[in-house]
Design a protein around this motif. Structure first.
Motif, PDB file in Angstrom:
ATOM      1  N   LEU A   1       2.458   1.779  -3.376  1.00 48.27           N
ATOM      2  CA  LEU A   1       1.493   2.317  -4.335  1.00 48.27           C
ATOM      3  C   LEU A   1       1.242   3.804  -4.106  1.00 48.27           C
ATOM      4  CD1 LEU A   1      -1.054  -0.636  -4.510  1.00 48.27           C
ATOM      5  CD2 LEU A   1       0.516   0.122  -6.312  1.00 48.27           C
ATOM      6  N   GLN A   2       1.246   4.236  -2.860  1.00 50.41           N
ATOM      7  CA  GLN A   2       1.079   5.667  -2.562  1.00 50.41           C
ATOM      8  C   GLN A   2       2.235   6.474  -3.137  1.00 50.41           C
ATOM      9  OE1 GLN A   2       0.628   5.779   1.701  1.00 50.41           O
ATOM     10  NE2 GLN A   2      -1.551   5.310   1.614  1.00 50.41           N
ATOM     11  N   VAL A   3       3.453   5.949  -3.005  1.00 53.35           N
ATOM     12  CA  VAL A   3       4.610   6.646  -3.564  1.00 53.35           C
ATOM     13  C   VAL A   3       4.499   6.714  -5.085  1.00 53.35           C
ATOM     14  CG1 VAL A   3       7.128   6.573  -3.864  1.00 53.35           C
ATOM     15  CG2 VAL A   3       6.127   6.096  -1.624  1.00 53.35           C
ATOM     16  N   ILE A   4       4.056   5.635  -5.702  1.00 54.69           N
ATOM     17  CA  ILE A   4       3.882   5.620  -7.155  1.00 54.69           C
ATOM     18  C   ILE A   4       2.882   6.692  -7.584  1.00 54.69           C
ATOM     19  CG2 ILE A   4       2.964   4.281  -9.105  1.00 54.69           C
ATOM     20  CD1 ILE A   4       4.183   1.777  -7.725  1.00 54.69           C
ATOM     21  N   GLU A   5       1.778   6.791  -6.871  1.00 54.36           N
ATOM     22  CA  GLU A   5       0.767   7.800  -7.201  1.00 54.36           C
ATOM     23  C   GLU A   5       1.338   9.210  -7.046  1.00 54.36           C
ATOM     24  OE1 GLU A   5      -2.205   7.409  -8.693  1.00 54.36           O
ATOM     25  OE2 GLU A   5      -1.540   5.330  -8.816  1.00 54.36           O
ATOM     26  N   GLN A   6       2.141   9.436  -6.018  1.00 53.03           N
ATOM     27  CA  GLN A   6       2.766  10.746  -5.830  1.00 53.03           C
ATOM     28  C   GLN A   6       3.755  11.030  -6.962  1.00 53.03           C
ATOM     29  OE1 GLN A   6       4.244  10.054  -1.829  1.00 53.03           O
ATOM     30  NE2 GLN A   6       2.807  11.566  -1.022  1.00 53.03           N
ATOM     31  N   LEU A   7       4.510  10.016  -7.351  1.00 54.19           N
ATOM     32  CA  LEU A   7       5.463  10.188  -8.452  1.00 54.19           C
ATOM     33  C   LEU A   7       4.763  10.621  -9.734  1.00 54.19           C
ATOM     34  CD1 LEU A   7       7.968   7.225  -8.048  1.00 54.19           C
ATOM     35  CD2 LEU A   7       8.583   9.622  -8.381  1.00 54.19           C
ATOM     36  N   LYS A   8       3.610  10.048  -9.999  1.00 55.19           N
ATOM     37  CA  LYS A   8       2.857  10.372 -11.214  1.00 55.19           C
ATOM     38  C   LYS A   8       2.428  11.840 -11.251  1.00 55.19           C
ATOM     39  CE  LYS A   8       0.784   5.801 -11.927  1.00 55.19           C
ATOM     40  NZ  LYS A   8      -0.505   5.063 -11.923  1.00 55.19           N
ATOM     41  N   LYS A   9       2.302  12.439 -10.067  1.00 55.26           N
ATOM     42  CA  LYS A   9       1.804  13.807  -9.976  1.00 55.26           C
ATOM     43  C   LYS A   9       2.908  14.858  -9.951  1.00 55.26           C
ATOM     44  CE  LYS A   9      -2.271  12.234  -7.481  1.00 55.26           C
ATOM     45  NZ  LYS A   9      -2.961  12.196  -6.194  1.00 55.26           N
ATOM     46  N   THR A  10       4.157  14.430  -9.972  1.00 53.80           N
ATOM     47  CA  THR A  10       5.257  15.390  -9.911  1.00 53.80           C
ATOM     48  C   THR A  10       6.007  15.431 -11.235  1.00 53.80           C
ATOM     49  OG1 THR A  10       6.807  13.756  -9.033  1.00 53.80           O
ATOM     50  CG2 THR A  10       5.576  15.056  -7.423  1.00 53.80           C
ATOM     51  N   LYS A  11       6.660  16.547 -11.458  1.00 50.80           N
ATOM     52  CA  LYS A  11       7.464  16.693 -12.673  1.00 50.80           C
ATOM     53  C   LYS A  11       8.798  15.968 -12.475  1.00 50.80           C
ATOM     54  CE  LYS A  11       5.410  21.081 -13.907  1.00 50.80           C
ATOM     55  NZ  LYS A  11       5.618  22.490 -14.208  1.00 50.80           N
ATOM     56  N   PRO A  12       9.236  15.227 -13.498  1.00 50.74           N
ATOM     57  CA  PRO A  12      10.468  14.444 -13.369  1.00 50.74           C
ATOM     58  C   PRO A  12      11.704  15.246 -12.979  1.00 50.74           C
ATOM     59  CG  PRO A  12       9.275  13.790 -15.330  1.00 50.74           C
ATOM     60  CD  PRO A  12       8.564  14.995 -14.764  1.00 50.74           C
ATOM     61  N   ASP A  13      11.731  16.521 -13.297  1.00 52.78           N
ATOM     62  CA  ASP A  13      12.917  17.320 -12.981  1.00 52.78           C
ATOM     63  C   ASP A  13      12.816  18.051 -11.631  1.00 52.78           C
ATOM     64  OD1 ASP A  13      10.940  19.020 -13.861  1.00 52.78           O
ATOM     65  OD2 ASP A  13      12.270  20.277 -15.061  1.00 52.78           O
ATOM     66  N   SER A  14      11.758  17.811 -10.887  1.00 57.16           N
ATOM     67  CA  SER A  14      11.592  18.493  -9.600  1.00 57.16           C
ATOM     68  C   SER A  14      12.346  17.765  -8.485  1.00 57.16           C
ATOM     69  CB  SER A  14      10.107  18.596  -9.227  1.00 57.16           C
ATOM     70  OG  SER A  14       9.602  17.337  -8.859  1.00 57.16           O
TER      71      SER A  14
ATOM     72  N   ARG B   1       0.831  -1.215   0.000  1.00 56.54           N
ATOM     73  CA  ARG B   1       0.000   0.000   0.000  1.00 56.54           C
ATOM     74  C   ARG B   1       0.862   1.261   0.000  1.00 56.54           C
ATOM     75  NH1 ARG B   1      -3.936  -2.536   4.059  1.00 56.54           N
ATOM     76  NH2 ARG B   1      -5.605  -3.222   2.708  1.00 56.54           N
ATOM     77  N   GLN B   2       1.885   1.265   0.848  1.00 53.87           N
ATOM     78  CA  GLN B   2       2.767   2.424   0.929  1.00 53.87           C
ATOM     79  C   GLN B   2       3.516   2.634  -0.382  1.00 53.87           C
ATOM     80  OE1 GLN B   2       5.187   1.970   4.458  1.00 53.87           O
ATOM     81  NE2 GLN B   2       3.393   1.691   5.738  1.00 53.87           N
TER      82      GLN B   2
END
Length: 80
Positions: free
Chosen positions: A32-45, A29-30
């Protein structure tokens, strides 16, 4: 024609195995939460880079948890 099977379904009746399953489930679960957060951020941030590090750590943790879970599952199954 149906054939009889000698395969048993393993249930988490072993308390240690049950605890390992719960730990693995929580780690999934944790992760998957990180994956969802990754999807919402810009790769260069900077946040994305921090999340990638966290994701890698989660994968290592999942690998460890899974190895322990499989080992106990196999041990329990051999005792059946």
């Amino acid at each position: 024609m149906p054939t009889s099977s000698t395969c048993r379904v393993l249930s988490a009746s072993n308390e240690f195995l049950d605890a390992l399953v719960k730990e693995f489930e929580s780690e999934c679960r944790q992760t998957l939460q990180v994956i969802e957060q990754l999807k919402k951020t810009k790769p260069d941030s900077k946040l994305h880079q921090q999340l990638e590090s966290s994701f890698y750590g989660r994968l290592v943790s999942l690998q460890h948890d899974l190895a322990a879970l499989l080992k106990e599952w196999d041990r329990t199954e051999l005792e059946m």
